[in-house]
Design a protein around this motif. Structure first.
Motif, PDB file in Angstrom:
ATOM      1  N   ASN A 177       0.840  -1.207   0.000  1.00  0.00           N
ATOM      2  CA  ASN A 177       0.000   0.000   0.000  1.00  0.00           C
ATOM      3  C   ASN A 177       0.869   1.249   0.000  1.00  0.00           C
ATOM      4  OD1 ASN A 177      -2.384  -1.544   2.244  1.00  0.00           O
ATOM      5  ND2 ASN A 177      -2.448  -1.422   0.016  1.00  0.00           N
ATOM      6  N   PHE A 178       1.954   1.215   0.779  1.00  0.00           N
ATOM      7  CA  PHE A 178       2.851   2.362   0.855  1.00  0.00           C
ATOM      8  C   PHE A 178       3.562   2.586  -0.477  1.00  0.00           C
ATOM      9  CE2 PHE A 178       7.086   4.136   1.740  1.00  0.00           C
ATOM     10  CZ  PHE A 178       6.721   5.338   2.330  1.00  0.00           C
ATOM     11  N   ILE A 179       4.065   1.512  -1.058  1.00  0.00           N
ATOM     12  CA  ILE A 179       4.766   1.622  -2.339  1.00  0.00           C
ATOM     13  C   ILE A 179       3.832   2.143  -3.425  1.00  0.00           C
ATOM     14  CG2 ILE A 179       5.926   0.298  -4.162  1.00  0.00           C
ATOM     15  CD1 ILE A 179       6.994  -1.549  -1.968  1.00  0.00           C
ATOM     16  N   ASN A 180       2.585   1.697  -3.404  1.00  0.00           N
ATOM     17  CA  ASN A 180       1.603   2.133  -4.401  1.00  0.00           C
ATOM     18  C   ASN A 180       1.045   3.523  -4.122  1.00  0.00           C
ATOM     19  OD1 ASN A 180       1.828  -0.283  -5.800  1.00  0.00           O
ATOM     20  ND2 ASN A 180       0.123  -1.250  -4.718  1.00  0.00           N
ATOM     21  N   GLY A 181       1.371   4.084  -2.959  1.00  0.00           N
ATOM     22  CA  GLY A 181       0.875   5.403  -2.610  1.00  0.00           C
ATOM     23  C   GLY A 181      -0.624   5.439  -2.408  1.00  0.00           C
ATOM     24  N   GLU A 182      -1.164   4.384  -1.776  1.00  0.00           N
ATOM     25  CA  GLU A 182      -2.605   4.297  -1.552  1.00  0.00           C
ATOM     26  C   GLU A 182      -2.887   4.131  -0.065  1.00  0.00           C
ATOM     27  OE1 GLU A 182      -3.322   0.962  -4.038  1.00  0.00           O
ATOM     28  OE2 GLU A 182      -2.474  -0.483  -2.625  1.00  0.00           O
ATOM     29  N   LEU A 183      -4.128   4.367   0.307  1.00  0.00           N
ATOM     30  CA  LEU A 183      -4.537   4.276   1.717  1.00  0.00           C
ATOM     31  C   LEU A 183      -3.655   5.163   2.585  1.00  0.00           C
ATOM     32  CD1 LEU A 183      -5.192   0.426   2.082  1.00  0.00           C
ATOM     33  CD2 LEU A 183      -6.755   2.214   1.297  1.00  0.00           C
ATOM     34  N   TRP A 184      -3.403   6.372   2.097  1.00  0.00           N
ATOM     35  CA  TRP A 184      -2.518   7.278   2.805  1.00  0.00           C
ATOM     36  C   TRP A 184      -3.142   7.807   4.079  1.00  0.00           C
ATOM     37  CZ3 TRP A 184      -6.163  10.630   1.120  1.00  0.00           C
ATOM     38  CH2 TRP A 184      -6.585  10.509  -0.202  1.00  0.00           C
ATOM     39  N   GLY A 185      -2.277   8.415   4.897  1.00  0.00           N
ATOM     40  CA  GLY A 185      -2.702   8.892   6.201  1.00  0.00           C
ATOM     41  C   GLY A 185      -3.245  10.307   6.179  1.00  0.00           C
ATOM     42  N   LYS A 186      -3.578  10.789   7.351  1.00  0.00           N
ATOM     43  CA  LYS A 186      -4.090  12.145   7.491  1.00  0.00           C
ATOM     44  C   LYS A 186      -2.939  13.150   7.373  1.00  0.00           C
ATOM     45  CE  LYS A 186      -7.935  10.746  10.483  1.00  0.00           C
ATOM     46  NZ  LYS A 186      -8.556  10.856  11.824  1.00  0.00           N
ATOM     47  N   THR A 187      -3.292  14.396   7.091  1.00  0.00           N
ATOM     48  CA  THR A 187      -2.272  15.428   6.965  1.00  0.00           C
ATOM     49  C   THR A 187      -1.551  15.634   8.296  1.00  0.00           C
ATOM     50  OG1 THR A 187      -3.923  17.132   7.474  1.00  0.00           O
ATOM     51  CG2 THR A 187      -3.538  16.617   5.159  1.00  0.00           C
ATOM     52  N   THR A 188      -0.280  15.977   8.216  1.00  0.00           N
ATOM     53  CA  THR A 188       0.532  16.114   9.424  1.00  0.00           C
ATOM     54  C   THR A 188       1.676  17.093   9.190  1.00  0.00           C
ATOM     55  OG1 THR A 188       1.872  14.919  11.048  1.00  0.00           O
ATOM     56  CG2 THR A 188       2.019  14.187   8.774  1.00  0.00           C
ATOM     57  N   GLU A 189       2.260  17.574  10.270  1.00  0.00           N
ATOM     58  CA  GLU A 189       3.431  18.443  10.195  1.00  0.00           C
ATOM     59  C   GLU A 189       4.671  17.773  10.786  1.00  0.00           C
ATOM     60  OE1 GLU A 189       2.517  22.141  12.037  1.00  0.00           O
ATOM     61  OE2 GLU A 189       1.001  22.719  10.554  1.00  0.00           O
ATOM     62  N   VAL A 190       4.574  16.482  11.089  1.00  0.00           N
ATOM     63  CA  VAL A 190       5.730  15.770  11.632  1.00  0.00           C
ATOM     64  C   VAL A 190       6.821  15.689  10.565  1.00  0.00           C
ATOM     65  CG1 VAL A 190       4.349  14.428  13.257  1.00  0.00           C
ATOM     66  CG2 VAL A 190       4.788  13.530  10.960  1.00  0.00           C
ATOM     67  N   SER A 191       8.053  15.573  11.003  1.00  0.00           N
ATOM     68  CA  SER A 191       9.186  15.607  10.073  1.00  0.00           C
ATOM     69  C   SER A 191       9.232  14.415   9.121  1.00  0.00           C
ATOM     70  CB  SER A 191      10.500  15.681  10.867  1.00  0.00           C
ATOM     71  OG  SER A 191      10.631  14.558  11.733  1.00  0.00           O
ATOM     72  N   TRP A 192       8.586  13.321   9.499  1.00  0.00           N
ATOM     73  CA  TRP A 192       8.602  12.138   8.635  1.00  0.00           C
ATOM     74  C   TRP A 192       7.350  12.041   7.750  1.00  0.00           C
ATOM     75  CZ3 TRP A 192       8.302  11.936  13.998  1.00  0.00           C
ATOM     76  CH2 TRP A 192       7.081  11.539  14.530  1.00  0.00           C
ATOM     77  N   GLY A 193       6.611  13.133   7.641  1.00  0.00           N
ATOM     78  CA  GLY A 193       5.438  13.138   6.768  1.00  0.00           C
ATOM     79  C   GLY A 193       5.824  12.851   5.328  1.00  0.00           C
ATOM     80  N   ILE A 194       4.909  12.234   4.595  1.00  0.00           N
ATOM     81  CA  ILE A 194       5.156  11.807   3.216  1.00  0.00           C
ATOM     82  C   ILE A 194       4.233  12.550   2.259  1.00  0.00           C
ATOM     83  CG2 ILE A 194       5.154   9.835   1.632  1.00  0.00           C
ATOM     84  CD1 ILE A 194       7.300   9.607   3.696  1.00  0.00           C
TER      85      ILE A 194
END
Length: 230
Positions: free
Chosen positions: A103-120
């Motif tokens: 899911n991560f590799i395909n860029g799907e089921l992404w998370g909520k917006t964030t300001e953390v440094s590891w945001g994608i």
């Protein structure tokens, strides 16, 4: 499992079990998505169920499919479904782990917006053009729903006599652990569909898995003490 005395299955039964589980998870996952997340579209255009190239699988539906497949196989082979279930749940976490990585590799089921440094920044997210980062909730899920349950279940399976004394309890423990992990991760994940009583559908459906897990644990413990009380 058979080589280490954890299961007694002939080569034919092993192949039959694997085939039944594969069919169960695929059909259950697809039908679960159609009914749990896209019911309105499915009712109006039922043929979308067969449009697998568009994606759409639900883990809760997959659990139901595997449960039905386990009961069916147990009936066909005249075995108790509880030990079979305990075997199955030991290999489910790796599937969940690699599924979330995909899911991560395909860029799907992404998370909520964030300001953390590891945001994608996910290309398929609607706010990508504005450079708004999102939680890598797929990675969170891989750890919470896959890696942690895998370590716990393997420890319980190999280092204790649980599956011998209380068949079915390991399955119940897995359902509860997965559900709690899923409920937690959903706080960081963008909802797939409209909310139900203020909860994401992943959280809502997980509560039913928790109830099923509790029921299995209580049933396993009751079955374990019956021989001593007769």
């Amino acid at each position: 499992f058979c080589k280490h005395g954890k299961a007694v299955l002939t080569p034919e039964q092993q192949s039959f079990t694997i085939t039944a589980m594969m069919i169960g998870v695929l059909l259950g996952g697809r039908l679960g998505y159609s009914l749990f997340y896209a019911l309105e579209e499915t009712l109006h255009r039922p043929w979308v169920i067969f449009q697998i190239w568009k994606g759409g699988m639900a883990s809760h539906g997959g659990f139901i499919g595997v449960c039905i497949a386990t009961l069916w196989y147990a009936g066909q082979s005249k075995q108790s479904p509880f030990p079979i279930g305990d075997l199955i749940v030991t290999i489910v976490p790796p599937g969940l782990f690699f599924g979330r990585i995909a899911n991560f590799i395909n860029g799907e089921l992404w998370g909520k917006t964030t300001e953390v440094s590891w945001g994608i920044l996910f290309p398929k997210a609607p706010d990508f053009a504005y450079g708004i980062a999102r939680h890598p909730s797929q990675i969170y899920a891989a750890v919470l729903e896959g890696l942690i349950p895998f370590i716990y279940i393997q420890w319980r399976f190999w280092k204790t006599d649980l599956i011998i004394k209380k068949p079915g309890q390991l399955t119940g423990e897995f359902l509860i652990l997965y559900s709690l992990s899923r409920i937690l991760n959903e706080f960081f994940r963008e909802p797939d569909a409209s909310l139900i009583v203020g909860m994401s559908r992943g959280q809502f459906y997980s509560f039913f898995l928790i109830l099923g897990g509790i029921w299995l644990i209580l049933l396993a413990r009751k079955r374990a003490i019956q021989p001593f009380s007769e």
